[in-house]
Design a protein around this motif. Structure first.
Motif, PDB file in Angstrom:
ATOM      1  N   ALA A 250       0.750  -1.418   0.086  1.00  0.00           N
ATOM      2  CA  ALA A 250       0.040  -0.106   0.008  1.00  0.00           C
ATOM      3  C   ALA A 250       0.774   1.220   0.097  1.00  0.00           C
ATOM      4  N   THR A 251       2.071   1.209   0.899  1.00  0.00           N
ATOM      5  CA  THR A 251       2.910   2.339   0.846  1.00  0.00           C
ATOM      6  C   THR A 251       3.524   2.582  -0.426  1.00  0.00           C
ATOM      7  N   PHE A 254       0.981   4.036  -2.795  1.00  0.00           N
ATOM      8  CA  PHE A 254       0.609   5.564  -2.431  1.00  0.00           C
ATOM      9  C   PHE A 254       1.780   6.394  -2.993  1.00  0.00           C
ATOM     10  N   LEU A 255       2.948   6.008  -2.788  1.00  0.00           N
ATOM     11  CA  LEU A 255       3.851   6.848  -3.347  1.00  0.00           C
ATOM     12  C   LEU A 255       3.938   6.899  -4.913  1.00  0.00           C
ATOM     13  N   GLY A 256       3.281   6.106  -5.701  1.00  0.00           N
ATOM     14  CA  GLY A 256       3.214   6.352  -7.034  1.00  0.00           C
ATOM     15  C   GLY A 256       4.149   5.417  -7.569  1.00  0.00           C
ATOM     16  N   VAL A 257       4.848   4.488  -6.912  1.00  0.00           N
ATOM     17  CA  VAL A 257       5.779   3.406  -7.665  1.00  0.00           C
ATOM     18  C   VAL A 257       5.033   1.999  -7.419  1.00  0.00           C
ATOM     19  N   GLY A 267      -4.306   0.908  -1.687  1.00  0.00           N
ATOM     20  CA  GLY A 267      -3.417   1.982  -1.666  1.00  0.00           C
ATOM     21  C   GLY A 267      -3.904   2.809  -2.588  1.00  0.00           C
ATOM     22  N   ILE A 270      -7.046   4.876  -1.242  1.00  0.00           N
ATOM     23  CA  ILE A 270      -6.366   5.862  -0.348  1.00  0.00           C
ATOM     24  C   ILE A 270      -5.679   7.223  -1.090  1.00  0.00           C
ATOM     25  N   GLN A 274      -7.486  11.154  -0.986  1.00  0.00           N
ATOM     26  CA  GLN A 274      -6.921  11.541   0.247  1.00  0.00           C
ATOM     27  C   GLN A 274      -7.298  13.148   0.329  1.00  0.00           C
ATOM     28  N   VAL A 275      -7.482  13.961  -0.690  1.00  0.00           N
ATOM     29  CA  VAL A 275      -7.884  15.434  -0.638  1.00  0.00           C
ATOM     30  C   VAL A 275      -9.224  15.504  -0.325  1.00  0.00           C
ATOM     31  N   PHE A 277     -10.987  14.130   1.880  1.00  0.00           N
ATOM     32  CA  PHE A 277     -11.009  13.592   3.274  1.00  0.00           C
ATOM     33  C   PHE A 277     -12.180  14.389   4.104  1.00  0.00           C
ATOM     34  N   LEU A 278     -12.146  15.820   4.037  1.00  0.00           N
ATOM     35  CA  LEU A 278     -13.067  16.448   4.746  1.00  0.00           C
ATOM     36  C   LEU A 278     -14.355  16.401   4.423  1.00  0.00           C
ATOM     37  N   CYS A 288      -8.811   2.488   4.687  1.00  0.00           N
ATOM     38  CA  CYS A 288      -7.822   2.652   5.754  1.00  0.00           C
ATOM     39  C   CYS A 288      -8.044   1.542   6.742  1.00  0.00           C
ATOM     40  N   LEU A 291      -7.391  -1.628   5.533  1.00  0.00           N
ATOM     41  CA  LEU A 291      -5.725  -1.922   5.650  1.00  0.00           C
ATOM     42  C   LEU A 291      -5.295  -2.079   7.001  1.00  0.00           C
ATOM     43  N   ILE A 292      -5.660  -1.278   7.714  1.00  0.00           N
ATOM     44  CA  ILE A 292      -5.222  -1.432   9.278  1.00  0.00           C
ATOM     45  C   ILE A 292      -5.597  -2.464  10.000  1.00  0.00           C
TER      46      ILE A 292
END
Lengths: 314, 353
Positions: A250-251, A254-257, A267, A270, A274-275, A277-278, A288, A291-292
């Motif tokens: 997932a990490t 998330f980083l795009g690689v 991933g 998320i 992410q933008v 969220f609010l 999330c 995943l957690i």
């Protein structure tokens, strides 16, 4: 002399396996009715442990999502329509719709597969390769050990995330196979080190010497008498590493690689939302949470296994 | 002590060479199996063959061994037919790269012909600040929680440390970062920014969803805490275990029996010895934190080394990624070496081995 005969008896009882030295810890208590093998004891303890049972059930659920997504949803995660973009959860669509108007629940279900497939494949690879190299290094010692240990040191000094980013950037093909490969490549030394340690500590035990004196071949000594002692710590570590591989996938995504958007993955869910969220917290909350929960379950299972398999905690 | 230092330094050389080779081989294999990475830098545009050729040469991807699958690129056939030691081979791509790194301090260039060392020099102040904040946060909070938990095993705080350790380990850092950014930086920050009595340094500086050039230090506090949180749990657990071990030691009992105050027994006798493994861990963690900074900086938009790596990775500028990561790996290796030497200074048992 009597030492040798008792050790010989242990060798004679080889079918019960290399559990030989560890069962002593449990059979020691003469008054108790439970004098089963280490594994039977461990099983009994695990079934009674609520944390382990809940974690195992959770993993079972996620595992079935990965193996049979059709069982959980009849929706197609790729059937999207932008006029449904970011509509909240409803009864027919429990997770609502994502940015592109695809069914979010279906996406979440199908997203379990790549994470689990990568984690399982990479873990089996490090158990086989790392285990074998650790066994060879620990059993033969000498120059074999020196070479393998130095190679392990080199792999250890390359931080995992940095190595993975370099490899995945340069290879450009970021799919399940390449991610599995990079996880395997950078993670095998840890398990090799664990196996090597426990092989070294058990290869000089009396029953191994006795088996050698009876004329057992090296391969039999290794796989029949020495390796079973290393199974317990390996199992514990493999369970925990499954969780960290799910997180690592997932990490990287998330980083795009890692996996790229047309694929389904937690991933990607998320990082794509992410933008928002609010305004629409559920877009982030569901992936999330899944995943957690998965990572946590694997870690808790590993902890429970460690307690159950270590006679010291009895 | 002298012999230990020399032995450790001698071990350092093969480790550095080995790690450099590993990095080199991983990139070479990736290029051999997926083709020239320069093509990816152009995105949708099709470069002219001459352009492609020139850039490939300039970035060091022109070596013919990069088209032979599995070739470790150690040696190449010498141009004039007689290479080293009477063979027809001479040092290949790997040794060229080593020479560039160690003798010319050249880590490659990016697509616009800028040196990677320049890019890193621009980015490093932010990363350093971030790391300092992270390590201080982790050390102060982690050691305090660990000491309190260790002194009263089984207490409420002990359970808190235990549970939070498992929880923090199981939450990937990017999830933690995104949630903290949105909740603390945006939501809570917006509330603060709506109040007149809150100074700008706090409302716009500390509680900001991303890095701000106007507040170069304040806006890094929350990202630093997120970065430190990952190892905070390990620090606390390590302190707790080693305090629990030492508090039962004979010399602590002697100190108590002599009638020393509790403060002195804990502060001087127990704590000093218990902190040796913790300090070692913190040192090793600098390396891990550098890798973690890749994620944290991307989330909080800090213009440091980590964001440089992610952005170059996303745009396919592999030469920058390889150069920066090589540099980071060297820093990690040196940090590990210094920690080992420090360990020997702190703990006499190591150097007399």
């Amino acid at each position: 002399m009597s030492d040798l005969t008792s050790a010989g008896a242990a060798v004679g009882g080889a079918p019960v396996g290399g559990d030989g030295p560890t069962t002593e810890a449990t059979t020691g208590g003469d008054g108790k009715e439970r004098s089963a093998s280490l594994w039977a004891d461990a099983r009994r303890q695990l079934v009674r442990d609520p944390v382990f049972v809940i974690a195992a059930l959770y993993i079972l659920v996620v595992g079935s999502m990965a193996a049979f997504p059709k069982l959980w949803t009849s929706q197609d995660p790729r059937a999207c329509s932008t006029d449904r973009s970011r509509i909240g959860p409803s009864w027919e669509h429990p997770f609502g719709f994502d940015l592109l108007g695809c069914d979010y629940y279906a996406h979440a279900i199908y997203g379990a597969r790549p994470s689990m497939v990568i984690a399982v494949m990479a873990t089996s690879a490090i158990v086989i390769v790392g285990g074998l190299l650790g066994l060879l290094a620990g059993y033969y010692g000498g120059w074999v050990d020196t070479i393998i240990s130095r190679v392990m040191d080199i792999f250890f000094s390359l931080p995992f995330l940095l190595g993975a980013i370099v490899f995945l950037t340069v290879i450009k093909r970021q799919n399940i196979w390449t991610i599995t490969m990079v996880l395997f490549l950078l993670a095998w030394p840890t398990i090799a080190r664990i196996i090597r340690g426990s092989v070294i500590s058990s290869k000089d035990l009396d029953y191994v010497h006795a088996a050698k004196a009876v004329g057992a071949r090296n391969s039999r000594l290794m796989f029949r008498h020495v390796l079973p002692n290393a199974i317990a710590p390996m199992l514990v570590y493999a369970t925990i590493v499954l969780g960290s591989f799910v997180a690592a996938e997932a990490t990287l995504t998330f980083l795009g690689v890692g996996l790229q958007p047309p694929a389904q993955s937690w991933g990607i869910m998320i990082s794509a939302h992410q933008v928002y969220f609010l305004e629409d917290p559920w877009l982030l909350l569901f992936p999330c949470g899944l995943l957690i929960g998965t990572v946590l379950s694997f870690i808790l299972m590993g902890d429970a296994l460690r307690d159950a398999l270590d006679p010291k905690f009895r | 002590m002298g012999r230990y230092v020399i032995r450790r330094l001698l071990q350092f050389i093969p480790t550095v060479l080995g790690t450099m080779f590993l990095l080199h081989y991983i990139t070479s294999l990736a290029i051999q199996f997926s083709g020239n990475p320069v093509r990816a830098m152009f995105g949708d545009r099709t470069p002219s063959p001459a352009q492609l050729q020139a850039l490939t040469e300039r970035l060091g991807y022109g070596d013919p061994c990069l088209s032979r699958k599995g070739d470790p690129c150690l040696w190449r056939v010498a141009a004039d037919g007689n290479g080293w030691l009477g063979t027809s081979l001479e040092p290949g791509l790997f040794f060229d790269r080593l020479g560039n790194i160690f003798f010319r301090f050249d880590f490659g260039i990016n697509l616009r012909q800028r040196e990677v060392t320049d890019l890193v020099a621009d980015a490093i102040p932010f990363t350093l600040k971030l790391l300092v904040i992270a390590i201080i946060f982790e050390a102060v909070v982690g050691i305090a929680a660990g000491v309190l938990a260790g002194l009263r095993g089984g207490s409420f705080l002990d359970y808190m440390v235990k549970i939070s350790t498992v929880f923090i380990i199981s939450v990937p850092i990017f999830v933690l970062g995104v949630v903290v950014r949105e909740f603390v930086g945006v939501k809570f920050g917006n509330v603060l920014r709506g109040q007149d009595w809150v100074p700008d340094l706090i409302s716009a500086g500390i509680f900001t969803p991303g890095f701000k050039a106007d507040y170069p230090f304040a806006s890094l506090i929350i990202p630093g805490m997120v970065l430190g949180a990952v190892s905070l749990a390990t620090t606390a657990r390590l302190t707790r275990t080693s305090i629990m071990e030492n508090i039962r030691a004979d010399y602590v009992r002697t100190a108590k029996a002599k009638g020393l105050t509790n403060k002195r027994v804990i502060g001087v006798h127990t704590l000093r010895n218990s902190l040796i493994p913790v300090i070692t861990f913190l040192g090793v963690d600098i390396g891990a934190a550098m890798a973690g900074a890749v994620v944290t900086e991307t989330i909080f938009n800090v213009p440091g080394i980590g964001r440089l790596v992610t952005f170059s990775a996303r745009s396919g500028e592999s030469s920058v990624v390889v150069g920066v990561v090589t540099m980071l790996v060297l820093v990690v290796l040196i940090a590990n070496l210094l920690v080992d030497l420090l360990y020997a200074v702190l703990d006499p048992r190591i150097r007399y081995e």
